[in-house]
Design an enzyme around this catalytic site. Sequence first.
Site, PDB file in Angstrom:
ATOM      1  N   SER A 559      12.168  44.203  43.928  1.00 57.42           N
ATOM      2  CA  SER A 559      12.131  43.284  45.082  1.00 57.42           C
ATOM      3  C   SER A 559      12.615  43.984  46.496  1.00 57.42           C
ATOM      4  O   SER A 559      11.825  44.757  46.572  1.00 57.42           O
ATOM      5  CB  SER A 559      13.128  42.210  44.729  1.00 57.42           C
ATOM      6  OG  SER A 559      12.653  40.841  45.740  1.00 57.42           O
ATOM      7  N   ASP A 646       4.086  35.226  41.598  1.00 58.94           N
ATOM      8  CA  ASP A 646       5.250  35.419  42.502  1.00 58.94           C
ATOM      9  C   ASP A 646       5.154  34.946  43.638  1.00 58.94           C
ATOM     10  O   ASP A 646       4.263  35.205  44.417  1.00 58.94           O
ATOM     11  CB  ASP A 646       5.662  37.024  42.252  1.00 58.94           C
ATOM     12  CG  ASP A 646       6.993  37.427  42.865  1.00 58.94           C
ATOM     13  OD1 ASP A 646       7.618  36.650  43.526  1.00 58.94           O
ATOM     14  OD2 ASP A 646       7.467  38.572  42.809  1.00 58.94           O
ATOM     15  N   HIS A 678       8.867  35.740  39.881  1.00 56.05           N
ATOM     16  CA  HIS A 678       9.717  36.842  40.490  1.00 56.05           C
ATOM     17  C   HIS A 678      10.508  37.663  39.271  1.00 56.05           C
ATOM     18  O   HIS A 678      10.608  38.725  39.439  1.00 56.05           O
ATOM     19  CB  HIS A 678      10.257  36.453  41.545  1.00 56.05           C
ATOM     20  CG  HIS A 678      10.733  37.466  42.434  1.00 56.05           C
ATOM     21  ND1 HIS A 678      10.148  38.329  43.248  1.00 56.05           N
ATOM     22  CD2 HIS A 678      11.978  37.810  42.711  1.00 56.05           C
ATOM     23  CE1 HIS A 678      10.875  39.212  43.863  1.00 56.05           C
ATOM     24  NE2 HIS A 678      12.131  38.729  43.585  1.00 56.05           N
TER      25      HIS A 678
END
Length: 706
Positions: A559, A646, A678
Site C-alpha cells: 500500500s 481494491d 486491498h
Amino acid sequence: MTAPIANKVPHIRTHHEDSFEDPYEWLRKKESPEVIAHLEAENAHADAALAHLAPLREMIFEEIKRRVKETDLSVPVRQGEWWYYGRSMKGKQYGLQCRAPIAGTDDWTPPKLSAETDVPGEQVLLDANVEAEGEEFFSLGAFSVTKDGSRMLWGADVLGDERYTVRVRDIATGEALPDVLEGIGAGARFTPDGAFILYTTVDDAWRPDRVWLHRVGDPSRDDDVEIFHEPDESFWVGSGFTRSDAFLEIASASNTTTEIALIRTEDVARLYAGDEDVASIDVFDREDRVEFSVDHAVIDGRDWLYVLHNQDAQDFQLIRLPLDDESAEPEVIIPHRPGVRLEDVDCLRDYAIVEYREGGIPRIGIMDYSSHDIHEIAFDEPLYTAGAAGNPEWAQPTVRVHFGSFTTPGTLYDYHVASQELRLLKRSTVLGGYSPDEYGQKRLWANADDGTQIPVSLVWKRSFGEPGEAPRPVHMYGYGAYEHSIDPAFSTARLSMLDRGVVFAVAHVRGGGEMGRAWYENGKLKNKRNSFTDFVDVARYLVNRGYTTPAQIIAEGGSAGGLLMGAVANLAPELFGGILADVPFVDALTTILDPSLPLTVIEWEEWGDPLHDASFYEYMKGYSPYENVRDDAHYPKILAMTSLNDTRVYYVEPAKWVQRLREAGADALMKCEMVAGHGGVSGRYNAWKERAYQLAWMLDTLGIEE
C-alpha cells in the site's frame, strides 16, 4: 512465456503547464475486455515464470499449516450474560462466532474451553463458512449483538470492494429478520437498546460522508433517517457510542482535524423521529490541525468528558471538562511531554486505560480517577507490541491485554486492576517444537544522511550465528505513512524465512508513528522523501556493517509501503536483490490529481494537493515511482501483487508501473487477484497460500532453494 507488453495509447496529462505522456493510462478501464485480458495474461506469465517454485510454495504452505493449531478457540470475552468467543475448525477457511452462558454475575474469569470437547450451553451465532458458501471472496465488516443478547447483525463483503450487506437474526429462534442493508460501510452496530442500527454510507468517491439510523425490523433502507452529513470532501465520518453508552458520538475528521458531536443515547429515538429539538454537545469547535478524541466518565455522580487533544501539544495531552458547567476551565490531567505520544484514553466505570508510546515502544497504563496516577503495565522484553483488547463492559474489574514480540507468539492477559496482577490467559500455540530461545531480537540505530537516528528492529534464528558476524540474507520491511507504527510482532509464516537463515528487519522510517508525532510530520507532505532516504540509509547501514550484501536484501512493503518500494527502487536499485510491492501506491501523482478517486481529496493532507498547488505537483512528480522509472538503472527483480477490486489502491497503478519497468529492462512480474480486495484474498488457507507464493519468490531471489 514472453512478458505481456501492453499497447501504447496516446494520453497526455497536463497540469501547471507541465505535460506527462502516459501511454498506459488506458489500463484504468476496468470493465474493458482488453484490460481484463491483459491482467489475465500477466497472471499467466507470472505463473509460467514461477512454475519452478511450485514445490517450494507447497512446502512453505505445509510448514505454515503444520505450525498452526487449526482447530482452536479464542479466549472468551464477557458481555452481558454471555461469554463470546471465536472458533476455528480444521479444513475450514473461516471462523465461527460463538457464545456460552456465564456462571454468575461476579464471574470475570474466562472459562478454559477446549476445542476438542463440547462447550456447555454453546450457541453458534455465525458460521462464516456457511455464509461464504458459493462465494470466491468473503469478508466480515460488522458483527454486533444487542445488549440483551437477543439479536445479532453481521455485514459481509463478497467482492473485496469494502461495501457490505448487513442482515439481522433473532438468536433464540434462528430466524432472519426482514432487515437487509445493502452497499453500506464497515462497522454497523446496534444502538444500546437494540432498537436501531447505526451505520455509514459513502459518496461517489467512496468517502464515508453520512451517518444513518435504521429501525430494526424494517425490510429495507427506504425509511432510514440520515442524522449527519459531512459535505467537506476532505473529511470522513464515523460514529459509535461512548464506553458508558451514555452518548452517541458522531465524529467528522480529516488527516489533521477533528470535530465531534455528542448526543445523549436516550435521545436517539427522538433523533430518528426527526425531533429538531434534540440537543448535541460540540466538544471543540472545528479548528484546523487540531485533533482530538473524547470519552465519558462518571466520578462521584458527576459527568466528565476526558479529551485527548493536540492543541499546542504536538504529542497530545489529556484534559477533562465537567458536563454540568460550561464555563469551567479545562483541567489538565496528563500534560504534554515531547516524545511521549498519547494515543488513546478509554474510560471505564472505575478507571481509565491509557495507551501511549515512548522510545518507539507501545505502553499501557491504568489511570486512577481520584489521583490521576498512572500505573504502567510492565513487560519483560526489550521489543514488543502490546495494547488493550476485548474490553466491552464498562464496569469490568479486569483489563484484557494483548502482547507479542518477534519471538513470543500472540499472548492474552487479564490485568486485575485492584491487585495490579497480570494473569496469563493464553499464548498462541505454535506446533512443531517451536522454542523462542532459538531466536534472537534486538534494535539497531542507523544513521540517516541528515544525522537522524533511524530505529531498526531485527529478528533471526540463533543457529545461523549472530547478525553482523558474516553477511546474511535480509528480508527488509518498511511502511512509513499515516503515523502507522510497525511494531515487533510474531509471525508464524515468517518462521519459514528465519529457519532458512534469513534475518528479518523492520526499518522504522519517518512517516510512521514509532517515535512520536514529529516522526510522522517529518515523513509527510514535503518531507515525504525522508521516508525513502531513511529506508535506503538503513539498507546501506546493514551493508556497510557487514550484516548483509545488496544481492542478499529483499525489500517488502504494501500500500503506502508499496510507494516506498517503488521510490527506493528508483533511488538505489543497486542496494536490493529483489523488491516485493504489495498493492503498491506507485502511480501516486496520477491518483492524487483526480478528486473523483477514493485516495485523493481526503489524502491531500498526507501527500499535498498537486491539483491546486504547483509546488506539490513538482514535489510529487519528483518521487512518484511510475514517473521516475530510470532507463539507465539496473533494477532488482520485482514482484508486484494487486487485486482487481481494491478500492484503496487501484490495480492500474502496479499494472502501469510494471509495463514501464519492463521498458527499462527490469525483470518485473505482476500477479493480480481477480476476486479480492486491498487485504488480498479471503480465507485463512487462501491467505497462507498467497503468503507462501510471496515467500517462495523471495527465497528464490535470494538463491535459497529449499
